[in-house]
Design an enzyme around this catalytic site. Structure first.
Site, PDB file in Angstrom:
ATOM      1  CG  HIS A  26      30.237  28.001 -10.755  1.00  0.00           C
ATOM      2  ND1 HIS A  26      30.864  27.161  -9.677  1.00  0.00           N
ATOM      3  CD2 HIS A  26      29.026  27.790 -10.564  1.00  0.00           C
ATOM      4  CE1 HIS A  26      29.900  26.851  -8.732  1.00  0.00           C
ATOM      5  NE2 HIS A  26      28.678  27.432  -9.232  1.00  0.00           N
ATOM      6  CD  GLU A  27      26.551  30.474 -11.854  1.00  0.00           C
ATOM      7  OE1 GLU A  27      25.313  29.784 -12.402  1.00  0.00           O
ATOM      8  OE2 GLU A  27      27.004  30.658 -10.860  1.00  0.00           O
ATOM      9  CG  HIS A  30      25.454  25.212 -12.464  1.00  0.00           C
ATOM     10  ND1 HIS A  30      25.605  24.047 -11.818  1.00  0.00           N
ATOM     11  CD2 HIS A  30      25.878  26.161 -11.468  1.00  0.00           C
ATOM     12  CE1 HIS A  30      26.173  24.263 -10.533  1.00  0.00           C
ATOM     13  NE2 HIS A  30      26.353  25.617 -10.259  1.00  0.00           N
TER      14      HIS A  30
END
Length: 235
Positions: A26-27, A30
Site C-alpha cells: 500500500h505505502e 503511494h
C-alpha cells in the site's frame, strides 16, 4: 491475553504476515506513483521500496491487532511537484487502496488455482491449514483496508482524494481541520455506537466486493466449490 486481541492468538502469525505485506505494498504504491509523477520526496526518504521496515508503524500494527484497525507510516508527498497536481494527487492517493483490492483479487485467484490443480490436497493437513489461514487473511484484511482507507476522514486516502476534487477554497478549510483527524479516527474505532453507525455498515459491503471478484473469476475458470476449500472462511 487472547481477550485483549481482535484475532485468535493462534492466527497472529498469519495476521502479522498479511499486515506486513498489505501495508508495505500500500505505502510503496503511494511512494512509487508520486516518484514517477515527478515528486522525489518519498524517494529521497527511502520509501520507494518493498522493504517492510521503512513502512511499518509499530503502534499502528498493535492497534490493528487489538482493535482491528491500524496504520502504516504515511508516505510524504509534495503535490506541488506534480505536473497536474489535482489529477496526479488523486491517482497517488487512490493507488494505495487499489493495491489492497488487487491483493484481494490475487488471494481469490490463488484459491481458484489451488482448487483446480489439486495442489492444496497434495500437502499435509498442517500445510493445508496454513495456506487456508494465510489466504483467508490475505483476502479479508485487504478488502477491509481497501474500504477503510476510502473513508473521508483525515489522514485516510479517501480524505486526500476529496481534497483534490473540491475547489481550492474548500480545500483550504479542510486543511484547517486536519489536526482533528486522528482524534475523530480513534473515537470512531473505540466508541462502539460510533463504530456501529459508521464503520460497520461500510464493512458489511466487503462480502459483496469479494463475491463480485469471485464472480469475475468464475467467468474464466471452472466454478470453485468454496465450501470444499474452507467452510468456515468462505461461506
Amino acid at each position: 491475553m487472547s481477550d485483549l486481541l481482535w484475532y485468535p492468538l493462534s492466527d497472529l502469525p498469519f495476521v502479522f504476515l498479511v499486515i506486513m505485506i498489505a501495508f508495505t505494498v500500500h505505502e510503496f504504491a503511494h511512494a512509487y506513483f508520486a516518484y514517477i509523477f515527478g515528486d522525489r520526496t518519498a524517494y529521497d526518504a527511502g520509501r520507494v521500496t518493498l522493504n517492510p521496515r521503512v513502512h511499518l508503524d509499530m503502534l499502528g500494527i498493535i492497534l490493528i491487532l487489538i482493535a482491528g484497525f491500524g496504520w502504516a507510516r504515511p508516505v510524504p508527498v509534495n503535490r506541488g511537484r506534480f505536473k497536474h497536481p489535482r489529477l496526479m494527487g488523486i491517482v497517488v492517493s487512490a493507488v494505495g487502496p487499489l493495491s489492497n483490492l488487487l491483493m484481494t483479487a490475487i488471494g481469490i485467484l490463488a484459491v481458484f488455482v489451488l482448487n483446480q490443480t489439486g495442489l492444496l490436497d497434495a500437502g499435509s493437513v498442517g500445510v493445508h491449514q496454513a495456506i487456508v489461514h494465510f489466504l483467508h487473511y490475505l483476502i479479508t484484511l485487504n478488502i477491509v483496508l481497501f474500504i477503510f482507507n476510502l473513508i473521508p476522514v483525515p489522514p485516510l486516502d479517501g480524505y486526500r482524494i476529496i481534497q483534490d476534487v473540491v475547489p481550492t477554497s474548500v480545500r483550504i478549510r479542510m486543511d484547517q481541520n486536519v489536526q482533528w483527524g486522528m482524534f475523530i479516527f480513534l473515537l470512531i474505532v473505540f466508541i462502539p455506537p460510533l463504530r456501529e453507525a459508521t464503520l460497520d455498515p461500510l464493512f458489511s459491503y466487503s462480502n459483496n466486493i469479494i463475491q463480485g471478484i469471485i464472480d469475475f473469476f468464475n467467468m474464466f475458470f471452472k466454478e470453485v466449490d468454496w465450501n470444499q476449500f474452507d467452510a468456515d472462511f468462505f461461506k
